[in-house]
Design a protein around this motif. Structure first.
Motif, PDB file in Angstrom:
ATOM      1  N   VAL A 295       0.852  -1.188   0.000  1.00  0.00           N
ATOM      2  CA  VAL A 295       0.000   0.000   0.000  1.00  0.00           C
ATOM      3  C   VAL A 295       0.887   1.237   0.000  1.00  0.00           C
ATOM      4  N   ARG A 296       0.445   2.261  -0.697  1.00  0.00           N
ATOM      5  CA  ARG A 296       1.116   3.560  -0.635  1.00  0.00           C
ATOM      6  C   ARG A 296       0.541   4.334   0.555  1.00  0.00           C
ATOM      7  N   LEU A 297       1.174   4.144   1.703  1.00  0.00           N
ATOM      8  CA  LEU A 297       0.634   4.718   2.937  1.00  0.00           C
ATOM      9  C   LEU A 297       0.622   6.237   2.905  1.00  0.00           C
ATOM     10  N   GLY A 298       1.612   6.834   2.244  1.00  0.00           N
ATOM     11  CA  GLY A 298       1.670   8.286   2.193  1.00  0.00           C
ATOM     12  C   GLY A 298       0.512   8.909   1.453  1.00  0.00           C
ATOM     13  N   MET A 299      -0.175   8.121   0.609  1.00  0.00           N
ATOM     14  CA  MET A 299      -1.325   8.640  -0.130  1.00  0.00           C
ATOM     15  C   MET A 299      -2.615   8.521   0.666  1.00  0.00           C
ATOM     16  N   ILE A 300      -2.588   7.753   1.748  1.00  0.00           N
ATOM     17  CA  ILE A 300      -3.814   7.510   2.523  1.00  0.00           C
ATOM     18  C   ILE A 300      -3.994   8.556   3.610  1.00  0.00           C
ATOM     19  N   TYR A 301      -2.912   8.988   4.239  1.00  0.00           N
ATOM     20  CA  TYR A 301      -3.007   9.915   5.356  1.00  0.00           C
ATOM     21  C   TYR A 301      -3.743  11.208   4.987  1.00  0.00           C
TER      22      TYR A 301
END
Length: 451
Positions: A295-301
């Protein structure tokens, strides 16, 4: 012939950002048209009825609060990745978090009382000084001690939770615009969430442009922002000296805070919310990437912060519409929704999209709850005791978080699902507090409910 299976990296649909942004703007645009015929004065929108001095104050308040929020956000953008760049192990990282929680519990719980005695200006100056010291410490030291940074940032976060709110209430009282506090509270929550998005954008851009020393520019930005806030608070913040002695303060606190059951309910609700926010902040990423999912965590925050922005705009819809709703009524359901969300995330395996949606709902409710609890504190807590009440109400949350970090993070005796379920149970109890507060609270037609 071999078969190559390509793993897909999940990221949010770009339309989700557009939806959250335009929903927030749509809510803000429609709000004046639906509230202009109500009995409540919307100071932030009805500028013709608000003196220029108050407009200047509100604008400067939101600006300095946004800068402080950016400082708060910069320290947590990279988190474990920053620690790993110094060669720090996972156990040391968890231990530094434990030290930070202990500092919040032992020191932060008392700072509110100190702020009531010496004035909110001095504790907010301490907030700026702590961020300035951490920035200089990290900028000048190749391998900074994470314990020092963790303690300073934890204490600064404790001040952030009550210092600016104390200032806001005191200034509204001084300018004679106490009825506009509700608008100011949700605007602060809105700007805080937007500032956290800005801090992530700023941190990533600075880190990617600094080459090998990828965090140097980030520390320089933190020093710059802390210096601006320090200068502003020193030169522009006017404060009447507090002449209360420790003895008279203790008697007043005992009679007005400890002796009032309604404030105990508010304090417990605040503690449960604070604990759930800390649990989600630590566990949302491990929950989303469970079973090795990429998952691209930086895009979720940013989605979470956008949802919190949207939730904060709902406060004025509930309290300022043609048919105002009591804060206790909608807070009851907001706490229940968040408790159900965490219960599902804890015990029911979900796809990534479902989990992200659940956490967005959680943050939207947080955006609704935080300014509403501040509004309720204005109804029940005397201004001169506000800092002590807020800081002491976060003590149970910090204590619970310390236990979670030691047992779950360091010794690994408690699973993530159990921790999240414990937070959900706390939110259910907070909903019960709102139900009881409605019974014990003031009459809905009293002026306090028009804030």
């Amino acid at each position: 012939m071999g078969i190559v299976i390509e793993s897909e990296v999940w990221e949010p649909n770009p339309y989700l950002y557009i939806f959250l942004l335009f929903s927030s703007l749509f809510s803000l645009t429609l709000l004046p048209h639906f509230t202009k015929n109500s009995n409540r004065t919307i100071g932030v929108f009805d500028l013709s009825s608000v003196p220029a001095s108050f407009r200047r104050f509100q604008g400067s308040l939101l600006l300095i609060y946004s800068l402080a929020s950016v400082m708060e956000g910069l320290g947590s953008v990279f988190g474990e990745f920053e620690y790993a760049s110094y060669g720090i192990s996972r156990e040391q990282i968890v231990l530094s978090l434990c030290v930070g929680s202990a500092a919040s519990l032992l020191v932060g719980s008392l700072l509110g009382i100190i702020g009531d005695l010496i004035g909110q200006k001095k504790v907010c100056l301490l907030f700026c000084v702590l961020h300035l010291l951490v920035g200089i410490w990290k900028r000048l030291t190749m391998n900074p001690c994470v314990w020092v940074a963790s303690i300073c940032l934890a204490v600064a976060s404790s001040i952030f939770s009550f210092g600016f709110e104390m200032w806001v209430v005191a200034e509204h009282e001084k300018l004679g615009h106490r009825q506009a506090l509700s608008d100011t509270f949700w605007l602060m929550a809105f700007s805080e969430s937007a500032s956290h998005i800005g801090s992530q954008i700023l941190a990533n851009s600075l880190a990617s442009s600094s080459g090998e020393q990828r965090f140097d520019f980030l520390y320089t930005a933190a020093i710059f922002l802390a210096t601006i806030c320090l200068i502003y608070v020193t030169r522009e913040w006017k404060e009447s000296p507090n002449v209360a002695s420790i003895g008279s303060y203790r008697m007043s606190f005992s009679g007005n805070i400890i002796g009032d059951k309604r404030i105990w309910l508010l304090a417990w609700a605040q503690a449960c919310l604070q604990f759930s926010i800390m649990v989600v902040w630590i566990l949302w990423a491990p929950t989303v990437v469970a079973d090795g999912r990429e998952v691209r965590l930086g895009m979720i925050y940013p989605c979470f912060m956008g949802a919190r922005m949207l939730g904060s705009t709902a406060v004025s819809w509930f309290t300022g519409g043609p048919s105002p709703v009591r804060s206790e009524d909608y807070l009851l359901y907001a706490f229940i929704v968040n408790a159900i969300v965490l219960s599902i995330a804890a015990y029911d395996y979900q796809e990534i999209g479902v989990l992200v949606t659940l956490f967005c709902i959680f943050h939207a409710c947080v955006g609704l709850i935080l300014p509403s609890l501040a509004q309720l504190r204005t109804m029940y807590v005397p201004n001169e005791l506000r800092g002590g009440m807020i800081s002491l109400s976060t003590a149970p949350a910090n204590a619970a978080m310390l236990i979670v970090l030691i047992q779950g993070g360091y010794h690994r005796n408690v699973g993530n699902a159990t921790i999240m379920a414990f937070a959900a149970f706390g939110l259910f109890s907070a909903a019960g507090c709102m139900h009881q507060l409605k019974k014990w609270g003031k009459h809905p037609h009293q002026n306090w409910h028009k804030l």
